[in-house]
Enzyme design. Structure first.
Site, PDB file in Angstrom:
ATOM      1  N   THR A 194       0.858  -1.167   0.000  1.00  0.00           N
ATOM      2  CA  THR A 194       0.000   0.000   0.000  1.00  0.00           C
ATOM      3  C   THR A 194       0.903   1.228   0.000  1.00  0.00           C
ATOM      4  O   THR A 194       1.875   1.288   0.742  1.00  0.00           O
ATOM      5  CB  THR A 194      -0.941  -0.015   1.222  1.00  0.00           C
ATOM      6  OG1 THR A 194      -1.626   1.228   1.283  1.00  0.00           O
ATOM      7  CG2 THR A 194      -0.188  -0.241   2.521  1.00  0.00           C
ATOM      8  N   GLU A 338      -5.131  -3.074   4.292  1.00  0.00           N
ATOM      9  CA  GLU A 338      -4.839  -3.693   5.587  1.00  0.00           C
ATOM     10  C   GLU A 338      -6.004  -4.510   6.135  1.00  0.00           C
ATOM     11  O   GLU A 338      -5.862  -5.188   7.155  1.00  0.00           O
ATOM     12  CB  GLU A 338      -4.475  -2.613   6.618  1.00  0.00           C
ATOM     13  CG  GLU A 338      -3.136  -1.928   6.400  1.00  0.00           C
ATOM     14  CD  GLU A 338      -3.212  -0.741   5.431  1.00  0.00           C
ATOM     15  OE1 GLU A 338      -4.185  -0.663   4.650  1.00  0.00           O
ATOM     16  OE2 GLU A 338      -2.299   0.104   5.474  1.00  0.00           O
ATOM     17  N   LYS A 451      -8.076  19.334  15.114  1.00  0.00           N
ATOM     18  CA  LYS A 451      -8.159  19.018  16.537  1.00  0.00           C
ATOM     19  C   LYS A 451      -8.271  20.340  17.298  1.00  0.00           C
ATOM     20  O   LYS A 451      -7.273  21.008  17.554  1.00  0.00           O
ATOM     21  CB  LYS A 451      -6.929  18.236  16.989  1.00  0.00           C
ATOM     22  CG  LYS A 451      -6.914  16.802  16.455  1.00  0.00           C
ATOM     23  CD  LYS A 451      -5.599  16.424  15.795  1.00  0.00           C
ATOM     24  CE  LYS A 451      -5.701  15.131  15.020  1.00  0.00           C
ATOM     25  NZ  LYS A 451      -5.082  15.199  13.675  1.00  0.00           N
TER      26      LYS A 451
END
Lengths: 559, 559
Positions: A194, A338, A451
């Site tokens: 990946t 994954e 955030k």
């Protein structure tokens, strides 16, 4: 665990879950099922599962006896979806070696890095891909053998120092059965790299066990649920997460495969749907966008396609509706390299089909199947509730979920802390919510989320709300440092010609029409000419963050 | 296998396949699915999967903290199909103990033998079964605790020396979650004794792994293929091969369960189908025979039942046709206690549904699913081809197939040579053929087949052909010793009143109308008053063989 003296031992047979068992099952019980490969000729090419089984055995003999493949050596493929690629899928792991599928869409230097990292000694390549492979070969140090299948100009390999073999010549005359070894089911079976936006590509190594269990899951009625009455049009490439596990799953239940080979353009896809009448198809949204345009321009009978699995990225609601009208029912699924890849699948819950709620459920990423556990982790590492509101990074666990990355032959696997939690769960890098009834809705990538004061603001939500304004052509939102809140959103907008919108009116629009909470509204705004894009057309937010940091953007601050 | 220095290690997570994972999945993702238990009251009792999950945790706390159940201790159940039995199904294996389901239809002395052999210290019993349990208790040496659920006369236990607990009192107030241990997936999860016609009962011990994999298989579209839109009427008892795996499989996909408790008579079954509208049901043929008679006498709306799984013994064609007419589609399956039980399932192959061939396929025992391998072994131990003609004993292998029998705590498992081949396959004791496309047709039990000159003659085929003669009321065929051929068939027939048939005409009928090959035709014939039967109504061929050996039969020899 070693049994105690009075322990009750299970009396079940200890039969490992092996790819060779899927092959043997498919090529005997479902021996008449077919792999149909599209060609440029009048008729597609058809091969039965029984023939695939016999030829997989021949290929294994050739690899072992002629090319000396032993143990868990990697054998790479550089190939489209076709019958020979299916043969390689089964022959290589069944004999104990490791199938390494090469992503032919990667930049050449990444491909070379991957082949060298995996130490591939043999590559099985489609003739049509020799123009890609030939110039690469001098950079592929471990490669000794290239085995060529199908049409293509062999003269391109004239100067190569590797040994070149014709696939058909190599397998001809070999025995059509093979005494497949009894392997440990946890042994490596296949690998797929990946490539993130940063750093080297990372190898995910699937085991026989993980592929076997994933195949069973794909076949469950609650997942794709196909039977031998079905034909699956496998558009998702075999070099992309094992074609979402379809070649293995179909051999387990006798589902026929329709393989497009290199004919992935909308016109041939529409033609093969009309003439071969597949009942199922699997592909990423861009393929379906193109197909929809083609079908609008040149209508075809695509009514056979009752079920269309879409993954890779979210399916736009408009596309889902357009396909519904054509009788092709889209089912969303989420996963990644994954996760093998089936992580969630968006079948609406019982009782909802046919009601007004149904469409909203179909737009989510779906529910976890029994083999996948999911949890949300908040900005401070805390576990978040399944309330449909608390947004956190999705972490997953399960027998077909990666717990590490491959680190080259003999080296210990890599477990970077930003990818795997301390207790072994995969950090997906996706941010979203989970509803009380278990439906996942992804809202952002973790690296793009803002955030702010211990809470997360989704950049994608703000972008979608902005782009629904009639004056906005494009909009990207990125996190920028803020003394008080840690991070705050910066809105970068591309305005349409003649727009009279101001930052104040856009901000009010977000609050009123976009239903964005007040604390999430951006203070920082800028107009840009275009949103920078990556090579595959995604917003390149790295560039915007760097431009902001270097003071290259003309930013206005609102109250 | 220990990895070599340059070995490619799989990078997948190592997550064991545990029953606690099925429980957690079902009680969260499918928390609103329901277990509905029939009662003698106006309304059935309904409990959600979320409630079952909470109560299973409470039960595990009670078993560990109040009753001291530790490690892999056996906890027995003596119970009908109901919600509390489902709770026990999940609580006991999830905490690491072993669920031992007691077959309440066994003779009391066998039940006692089994409880003592398994060393059950705790029994969870339905109140309605105390009349069976109370008189047994003095003979159940290891039992210290009896936990009683549901209605029933507790005074029956007044004189017992065991401690008696009310299930609801025991679990009340306990925490509704439990930190289920991470077990080895090969650890024992559940056990079930099978009682043959000879010898002691034999224990089959299922592992977490075998049950998990079997559940996935049951849910595959090619098998039962149910989803959370379905409701399954689980008539097959939970004390019989884990109710064919349905409680585990349904929790994996949110399929609702309809549990008949002790109301297994045709009238309440018809009533619950009409009012609860299950979409699937599973039971042995005798249950369906009774239901059909009831529906003929008192018609009900049973149209919800689209799929009916029949196993345990072959479904008579007439019954299958009668159910087809009612819109209840019968699907044959074959299995045994040793096979968890899904061994084969008779879905016709692609393209056959709706054609004349379909019914013949549905009457077979079906095809092996991917996890089960089958082979036929002939009279001399040779492997026989899948040609639809060569008859041999069926042997099976797979991760949910028994490889041995339980031999008591701490003892090595038993592997009798007549039950397990040298290479570990289960000898099923069933004789039949397998067609080229993998469909199994069972024709006889291995112990009843006639071994004549290195070939096998099916006693059942001869009997069916004989019983199709208008003058024959019943017929049984057994093997008798023969100097030249080893064994030959002896035909024992019960003639209807006023019959004028002779042995010669019956023999000619077998050849002409029964299409029996000449070499298979019996030479030895006798008329008997009735075929001896076992306690469950099957032909008792042991008796006939003994009568022949002792010269008690008046045998005529033809040609």
């Amino acid at each position: 665990m070693s049994p105690r003296e009075d322990a009750v031992l299970s009396t079940m047979q200890d039969v490992p879950l092996l790819i060779s068992r899927i092959l043997t099952h498919g090529s005997t019980i479902h021996g008449t099922s077919q792999v149909t490969t599209w060609t440029s000729e009048d008729e597609p090419h058809r091969r039965s599962f029984a023939e695939i089984g016999a030829r997989a055995a021949q290929l294994a003999h050739a690899l072992r006896e002629d090319l000396g493949v032993t143990g868990d050596e990697r054998v790479a493929t550089l190939a489209w979806n076709n019958a020979e690629h299916v043969e390689a899928y089964f022959a290589i792991p069944s004999m104990g070696a490791v199938l390494h599928t090469l992503n032919l869409r990667l930049p050449p230097e990444q491909l070379a890095w991957i082949v060298n990292h995996a130490a591939d000694r043999v590559i099985i390549a489609n003739g049509s891909l020799l123009p890609l492979l030939a110039p690469l070969l001098p950079h592929l140090k471990p490669v000794e053998h290239v085995v060529v299948t199908g049409p293509g100009d062999r003269s391109l390999l004239a100067g190569a120092t590797v040994r070149v073999h014709e696939y058909e010549d190599l397998i001809a005359g070999k025995p059509t059965s093979y005494d497949w070894p009894e392997l440990d089911e946890r042994q490596a079976a296949a690998m797929c790299y990946t490539s993130g936006t940063t750093g080297d590509p990372k190898g995910v190594v699937y085991s026989h066990r993980s592929i076997y269990l994933h195949s069973m899951q794909v076949n469950m009625a609650q997942s794709m649920g196909l039977t031998d009455e079905d034909t699956s049009l496998v558009v998702v490439p075999q070099f992309h997460v094992n074609a979402w596990g379809l070649p293995h799953a179909t051999f387990m239940t006798g589902v026929n495969m329709l393989m497009p080979d290199r004919f992935l353009q909308p016109a041939p896809l529409a033609a093969m749907i009309e003439s071969e009448r597949p009942t199922h198809a699997a592909a990423v949204p861009t393929i379906w966008q193109g197909l929809l345009a083609e079908l609008t321009a040149n209508p075809r009978d695509v009514s056979s396609l009752g079920q269309v699995t879409i993954g890779g990225s979210a399916c736009p609601p408009s596309l889902m509706e357009a396909f519904d009208k054509l009788g092709m029912r889209v089912c969303h699924a989420w996963g990644m390299t994954e996760t093998s890849p089936l992580g969630t699948i968006a079948r609406p819950p019982a009782g909802v089909v046919g009601t007004e709620e149904e469409f909203a459920y179909r737009l989510t990423q779906g529910r976890f199947p029994a083999g996948v556990e999911g949890r949300l982790t908040g900005p401070g590492g805390e576990r978040l509730p399944w309330d449909g509101e608390s947004a956190g990074e999705l972490e997953v666990r399960g027998p077909w979920i990666a717990g590490a990355y491959y680190n080259g032959p003999g080296a210990e696997p890599l477990r970077p802390a930003d990818k795997f939690s301390e207790d072994g769960w995969l950090k997906t890098g996706d941010v979203g919510t989970i509803s009380a009834d278990g439906y996942l809705t992804l809202t952002d990538r973790a690296k793009d989320v803002i955030k702010s004061g211990g809470e997360w603001i989704s950049s994608v939500e703000l972008e979608n709300a902005l782009m629904s304004h009639p004056d906005v052509a494009e909009a990207a939102v990125v996190a920028v440092p803020d003394d008080k809140w840690g991070e705050r959103p910066l809105a970068t907008v591309v305005l349409k010609e003649g727009s009279t919108a101001t930052f104040e009116t856009l901000r009010a629009f977000l609050a009123d029409e976009g239903h964005i909470a007040k604390w999430q509204l951006p203070e920082r705004w800028t107009v840009i000419a275009a949103v920078p894009k990556t090579s595959v057309g995604k917003f390149d937010k790295k560039v915007l963050r760097r431009q902001y940091a270097q003071g290259e953007l003309d930013v206005t601050s609102l109250g």
